[in-house]
Design an enzyme around this catalytic site. Structure first.
Site, PDB file in Angstrom:
ATOM      1  CE  LYS A  64      27.346   3.940  29.596  1.00  0.00           C
ATOM      2  NZ  LYS A  64      26.182   4.400  30.512  1.00  0.00           N
ATOM      3  CE  LYS A 104      24.045  -1.198  25.380  1.00  0.00           C
ATOM      4  NZ  LYS A 104      23.917  -1.027  26.826  1.00  0.00           N
ATOM      5  CE  LYS A 116      18.109   6.378  26.917  1.00  0.00           C
ATOM      6  NZ  LYS A 116      18.479   6.413  28.482  1.00  0.00           N
TER       7      LYS A 116
HETATM    8  P1  AMP Z   1      19.403   3.167  29.408  1.00  0.00           P
HETATM    9  O1  AMP Z   1      19.081   3.861  28.204  1.00  0.00           O
HETATM   10  O2  AMP Z   1      20.781   2.691  29.702  1.00  0.00           O
HETATM   11  O3  AMP Z   1      19.003   4.196  30.611  1.00  0.00           O
HETATM   12  O4  AMP Z   1      18.678   1.759  29.664  1.00  0.00           O
HETATM   13  C1  AMP Z   1      17.137   1.746  30.120  1.00  0.00           C
HETATM   14  C2  AMP Z   1      16.981   0.505  30.182  1.00  0.00           C
HETATM   15  O5  AMP Z   1      16.634   0.144  28.801  1.00  0.00           O
HETATM   16  C3  AMP Z   1      17.540  -0.404  30.937  1.00  0.00           C
HETATM   17  O6  AMP Z   1      16.702  -1.557  31.459  1.00  0.00           O
HETATM   18  C4  AMP Z   1      18.325  -1.125  29.688  1.00  0.00           C
HETATM   19  O7  AMP Z   1      18.571  -2.553  30.063  1.00  0.00           O
HETATM   20  C5  AMP Z   1      17.202  -1.242  28.375  1.00  0.00           C
HETATM   21  N1  AMP Z   1      18.046  -1.100  27.352  1.00  0.00           N
HETATM   22  C6  AMP Z   1      18.792  -0.184  26.767  1.00  0.00           C
HETATM   23  N2  AMP Z   1      19.131  -0.552  25.686  1.00  0.00           N
HETATM   24  C7  AMP Z   1      18.849  -1.663  25.050  1.00  0.00           C
HETATM   25  C8  AMP Z   1      18.759  -2.477  23.969  1.00  0.00           C
HETATM   26  N3  AMP Z   1      19.481  -2.044  23.192  1.00  0.00           N
HETATM   27  N4  AMP Z   1      18.139  -3.677  24.106  1.00  0.00           N
HETATM   28  C9  AMP Z   1      17.352  -3.917  24.966  1.00  0.00           C
HETATM   29  N5  AMP Z   1      17.037  -3.222  26.343  1.00  0.00           N
HETATM   30  C10 AMP Z   1      17.878  -2.184  26.322  1.00  0.00           C
END
Ligand code: AMP
Ligand code: TRP
Length: 332
Positions: free
Chosen positions: A111, A194, A197
């Protein structure tokens, strides 16, 4: 009872990765653990946010939790910033965390990018705040996607450092829980990145609020290769996009990747994508519709969050007080 804590940042565009990597697993665990699901708005501030959009996204993540099946009567749902003990405990834990541990965090490196000197202190300290989130509730289990494993392991190390420094078994050592066939959902445009968002291309992800036509279009446009689907998982190793779509199909239909592949061995992508698209619309269409219905009544969402915050505070504040007593902070 064992306790779960997990959270998602309200940074817009909740996607299939958030659902399969996190939320869906929480729904399955909610009756077997004492569960706390947070909307981690303080973490969102580690990157620039528009204030109105941040408030909106906080309500949207709350709606996603409920729409996906998390029951706010049994689980605690709240937004992090309403309990100031998170930030206070983060300071106390930060005083015990060696910089060497933080320097190993791969998410910070990604990041912060090349301009490391311009990255904020908040982004660097992010995993310490995450440790505070977990430890403030003495959580034992943390269900997350693969990308968060390193942070949960750091929380474990910090808990151990506290226990050793003050010579007592105060914090349980939290364990990451990583479930399912899609623990790391990849971008639909590039099977080596990956799903995220923040990807500038909306075609890279399926959002939880996408309607049926949009889901179908994105899957039709998803990158693939010219070969039909193989009959062995090992043959997917050099085919990241095909591998990703098969994993998504398996996760959405609750079958193993082997079984999913057996169903489509020899099929070409147009057939497989049509099946995947139908399945995605079945699962996400219903959740997206329910999210829109909930979002139309922000007053109800705010009531859920207020009630959650009251229940969270009843756990968090006594733990913070104990930590203050243990560390020698006077509470006159
Ligand atoms: P975040 O969007 O970074 O706040 O992630 C929230 C939750 O979603 C966390 O448990 C991440 O590990 C999971 N997560 C985010 N992106 C992915 C992805 N591409 N594949 C699987 N899990 C994800
Ligand atoms: N860092 C997590 C993510 O981006 C979100 C998060 C913050 C979290 N605090 C947490 C997850 C505590 C689990 C437990 O995905």
């Amino acid at each position: 009872m064992n306790r779960i804590f997990s959270g998602i940042q309200p940074t817009g565009n909740l996607h299939l990765g958030n659902y399969l990597g996190a939320i869906r697993n929480w729904v399955a665990l909610q009756h077997d653990y004492d569960c706390i699901f947070c909307i981690v708005d303080l973490h969102a501030l580690t990157q620039p946010q528009n204030p109105d959009e941040l408030r909106q996204a906080t309500r949207e993540v709350t709606a996603a939790y409920i729409a996906a099946g998390i029951d706010p009567e049994c689980c605690i749902i709240f937004n992090q910033s309403t309990i100031s003990a998170h930030a206070e405990l983060a300071w106390l834990l930060g005083c015990l965390t060696p910089l060497g541990w933080l320097n190993r965090m791969t998410q910070f490196k990604e990041k912060a990018g090349k301009q490391r000197e311009n990255a904020g202190l908040g982004l660097y300290a992010y995993p310490v705040l995450m440790a505070a989130d977990i430890l403030l509730y003495k959580a034992t289990h943390v269900p997350v996607g693969e990308d968060q494993k390193q942070h949960v392991e750091l929380a474990r190390d910090i808990a151990g450092a506290f226990n050793r420094r003050y010579e007592r078994d105060f914090f349980p050592l939290p364990e990451p829980q990583i479930f399912g066939e899609a623990t790391r959902v990849m971008s639909l445009r590039d099977g080596t990145k990956k799903m995220s968002k923040s990807d500038t291309s909306d075609y890279s992800r399926i959002n939880m609020t996408d309607d049926a036509d949009t889901i179908a279009l994105k899957i039709r446009r998803a990158k693939t290769d010219p070969e039909p689907l193989p009959d062995m998982l090992s043959a997917l190793e050099q085919r990241p996009e095909a591998d990703n779509l098969v994993s998504i199909y398996a996760a959405l239909s609750d079958m193993s990747r082997e079984a999913a592949l057996a169903r489509f061995a020899g099929a070409n992508f147009s057939t497989f994508k049509e099946a995947l698209s139908g399945l995605s619309v079945d699962v996400l269409g219903r959740i997206g519709g329910e999210m829109r219905r909930l979002m139309a009544d922000p007053g109800h969402i705010d009531r859920v969050l207020r009630q959650g915050a009251e229940r969270a505070a009843a756990i968090a504040i006594p733990v913070l007080h104990e930590v203050q007593d243990i560390t020698g902070l006077l509470r006159p």
